[in-house]
Structure formats: C-alpha cells, structure tokens
Design an enzyme around this catalytic site. Sequence first.
Site, PDB file in Angstrom:
ATOM      1  N   CYS A   1       0.815  -1.212   0.000  1.00 32.76           N
ATOM      2  CA  CYS A   1       0.000   0.000   0.000  1.00 32.76           C
ATOM      3  C   CYS A   1       0.849   1.264   0.000  1.00 32.76           C
ATOM      4  O   CYS A   1       2.049   1.232   0.283  1.00 32.76           O
ATOM      5  CB  CYS A   1      -0.902   0.047   1.249  1.00 32.76           C
ATOM      6  SG  CYS A   1      -2.034  -1.336   1.407  1.00 32.76           S
TER       7      CYS A   1
ATOM      8  N   GLY B   1       0.439   0.544  -5.128  1.00 35.92           N
ATOM      9  CA  GLY B   1      -0.804  -0.209  -5.068  1.00 35.92           C
ATOM     10  C   GLY B   1      -1.721   0.178  -6.201  1.00 35.92           C
ATOM     11  O   GLY B   1      -1.999   1.362  -6.390  1.00 35.92           O
TER      12      GLY B   1
ATOM     13  N   ASN C   1      -0.303   0.887   5.779  1.00 34.63           N
ATOM     14  CA  ASN C   1       0.593   0.174   4.876  1.00 34.63           C
ATOM     15  C   ASN C   1       1.365  -0.839   5.698  1.00 34.63           C
ATOM     16  O   ASN C   1       1.955  -0.488   6.716  1.00 34.63           O
ATOM     17  CB  ASN C   1       1.561   1.150   4.202  1.00 34.63           C
ATOM     18  CG  ASN C   1       2.683   0.435   3.460  1.00 34.63           C
ATOM     19  OD1 ASN C   1       2.479  -0.646   2.924  1.00 34.63           O
ATOM     20  ND2 ASN C   1       3.862   1.030   3.456  1.00 34.63           N
ATOM     21  N   GLY C   2       1.372  -2.092   5.262  1.00 29.15           N
ATOM     22  CA  GLY C   2       2.147  -3.103   5.962  1.00 29.15           C
ATOM     23  C   GLY C   2       1.309  -4.300   6.330  1.00 29.15           C
ATOM     24  O   GLY C   2       0.237  -4.542   5.767  1.00 29.15           O
TER      25      GLY C   2
ATOM     26  N   TYR D   1      13.579  -1.675  -5.256  1.00 28.98           N
ATOM     27  CA  TYR D   1      12.500  -1.666  -6.243  1.00 28.98           C
ATOM     28  C   TYR D   1      11.270  -0.847  -5.871  1.00 28.98           C
ATOM     29  O   TYR D   1      10.744  -0.098  -6.690  1.00 28.98           O
ATOM     30  CB  TYR D   1      12.068  -3.108  -6.528  1.00 28.98           C
ATOM     31  CG  TYR D   1      10.832  -3.249  -7.378  1.00 28.98           C
ATOM     32  CD1 TYR D   1      10.779  -2.706  -8.658  1.00 28.98           C
ATOM     33  CD2 TYR D   1       9.709  -3.926  -6.914  1.00 28.98           C
ATOM     34  CE1 TYR D   1       9.642  -2.832  -9.448  1.00 28.98           C
ATOM     35  CE2 TYR D   1       8.569  -4.061  -7.696  1.00 28.98           C
ATOM     36  CZ  TYR D   1       8.537  -3.511  -8.953  1.00 28.98           C
ATOM     37  OH  TYR D   1       7.418  -3.632  -9.734  1.00 28.98           O
TER      38      TYR D   1
END
Length: 473
Positions: free
Chosen positions: A14, A42, A120-121, A273
């Site tokens: 996310c 995302g 996020n996570g 990345y």
Amino acid sequence: MKKDLCDDKLHEECGVFGIYSLSGEEVSSDIYYGLIALQHRGQEAAGIAVSDTTGPMGNIRLKKNMGLVNEVFSQDDLERLQGNIGVGHVRYSTTGGSIIENAQPIAMNYIKGSLALVHNGNIVNAQEMKNEQMYRGLAHYTTSDSEVLAYEIIGDRVKCASIEDAIKMSAAKLKGGYAVVVMSPRKLVGVRDPFGIKPLILGKRKASDNSASEEKNTTYILASESSAIKSIGGEIIRDIEPGEIISITEEGVSSDRSLCQKERAHCIFEYIYFARNDSIMDGIEIHDARIKAGRALARESSVDADIVVGVPDSGLAAAEGYAMESGIPFALAFHKNSYIGRSFIKPTDKERQTAVHMKLSVLGEVVAGKRIIIIDDSIVRGTTMKQLIEMLRQAGAKEVHVRISSPPFLYPCYYGTDVPTSSQLIAAEHSSEEVRERVGADSLQYLRIEDFKTMVGNLPLCTACFNNQYPVL
C-alpha cells in the site's frame, strides 16, 4: 477482481497519504495528486476520506473503490469531498482479498467520535488481536488486519484521554511492519513500526494566504514517500523515526518517541524496487542506491558484452550503474507501453506471454547482433525474464547475460510485501545454474547481501526474504 497474474514482480502492499491544512484550504485534490504519485505502491483500489476541522464532529466524507486513482475519482467526487484534513490510500492486497470491503480508508464512528485510518504493511499478530476483540465483544467480523487495527484503536480510545494515547496503546501491542495515518475530527496522527520496516515521511507546504501567522499558514503532510509530498509542492521535513508517533493539530506538530527502540530493520526492497526513483527515504536517495547496486554488480560479475540494458522501469538505474562501472555502453532495448495498466486475465501460459509482449517490445536495431547484459531488480518466478530473453534472441541478440540487483529470493515476507511462498520462488527450488537454464540466459549473477552496504551505507536492514533472519515474528 483478479490480480495481474501475468506479472512476475513483487508488490508493495500500500501507499498512505495524510494532510492537514491549518489555514483551512481544501485538501481533496492534494490527496488525489499525492495518491497518483504513490500509484506504483498499489494498483487495485484507492480511497480518500476528508473532514472539516471547523465543522460538526465526526462528519467524514469518504469515497473508495476498486481501480486506479484516476479511475476511482472524478472532478465531481473531489468537489464533494470538502474538508481541510484528510487521508488517502492506494492498495495492493497481500493479506485480505482484492475486494471492495478491504479498500481503504477505513472510516468508523464510535462513542467518543470518529476516525479514518490508512495503513501500509502487515500486522503479523492480527489474528490474535482479532480473537481478543471478539472475546471483548468489540468486533465480530473483520476482513483485514487494517480493520483489526482500527477496532483496536477504537477500543483503546474509550480508555484513553486522547487519540494519540489510544494509538500508542494499540501500537505497543502490534507486531509486524506498518505505517499508519489516522484522521480524527481535529487531528492527524501518524505512527511507524519500531523497526522502521515501512516508510513514513513528514512534509509541509505554505498556504496561499499570507495574512495568517507562520504556523496557521502551514499545511502538513504525511506520506509513504517523499515524491508524493513533492508532487503537491511540499517540502520534506524529515522521516518519521521508527516507533515514533507524530501528531498534527491546530497548534502544530508534536512527537512521542516512547515506543522508539535501538534495533531497526528497514526493508531493503524499498531501495531495490518499491520506492519511486526520485524519492529519498531515511536519508538515502533511491536513484543513487540503485546506481550503486549496478556498480557493485559490475565489479563482482563482469562479462564481455556490447551493451548493457535495463528492464523498464525497475532495472534501468542499476543498468546505468553497471554501464558506468564496466565501461560497456548503456542502451535502451525495450519500449514500454505505459497505457496497458492492469491486465486482469486468466493465467494461461499463452495469455501471460501475450501480456508481456503488450507491455514491452524490443527495439530490434539496438540488440541485433549484440552481446547483451540485461539488468533487473529481481527474479521471482522466472517467467517474465524467460520471455524477455526469448524476445531479445528473436530480435537477433547473440548472447544474453542476466544480472540481478538483489540476491536470490528464498523466503516469504510477513511484513506486507507480496512475496509468495517459497515453493513459488524459483531460486528457492533451483540452483543458480538451474535458474539460468530455465530462463535461457548465457550467464546469471545476483547481487550479494554484502553489497547492500555499498547501496545504503550503515542503514540497518530487513533482509529476511534473502537469509531467513526475521526481525519480528
């Protein structure tokens, strides 16, 4: 909605964004453009929740749906989302399915007010927390660890004097990697996991009203990446420290570092990345780190060749670095079709191959008769690299040597990265020589874990997907 099953890449779960204009400016368009800048994190769902700090308590305006940011929101939507405080989210599902119920923000009303949360996570002890919530009668059905977290904060808020205290109480129970931004009626609060696995950055922007005081003239921003802050004309203040809780109110910014710890483990794949090439994260310039990775590859795995090429977009910076270090010319060998977007298709071999050809095409005049070094950030299942090598050979390449700017993926990730089980990782099931044969390369070399120090200096790292050394379970 099906995931892009032809895609042979890892995915960050996310991207989160939060903003509070102390001068009262509308923020929905800022959130929209911030999410556009985070779209790479995302691509399955997007959402925005806003409120007006001068309006009625708990009046949250929310819009979320499946799709890309520009598919979910129209100009009319943004005009309806009126408010000077808000949060936004882009999602790629790892825990929880790819369904609208799991889209964020999560907005809830409760006895002491309301909140909207973006996360996020991955919370590795979410099931344990969910069981406790069900026992307490707080929640009966939740679809994701993000919703579990929202219920936990609400449950603790009833016992606490402030939303910050409730978030701290909840965060002290969490295990995993996370960055969370919570909007309450009068506050914007961000928290980062104590290891710093997931990124969270604080920024600001001056409002257009010069008559206001310095503080009241400021818009504060919390985002997964600095590029999102820059995209709306903001400037970077600093990274949120691992374990820190940052609170933004009409009085400005305050910080609670009581959950901070000495041990840290930043996700290395942000630098390999995930993060956008123009972002800066924990003091590291992402593009520079990738250039250094390519240079390290050239020093450790040189080979005679005519050109160095990168797989767009993830392998280009490392390919530049390889070319710089080796002296072999850098070339663009692929044209990327940027308008394909998501390819929700059935995962047959033929359709996978068609999708790759739709997204990337080879510039034949560049590669014909050449010995080529092709650089990418990773090999996950190996299907995409195999097809790219076949495309290069069909275009007349004499040799194709593969260099990867990460070590072999051997183990799954539990912190919100879409690393599949080890049985789906080609390097976990096959030796490097077997992987080389399967993808059809003339040679194959990976970056060494030791070379991460070259990329990011002394930054403490989570490298569990390469060496099975998990910082938290």
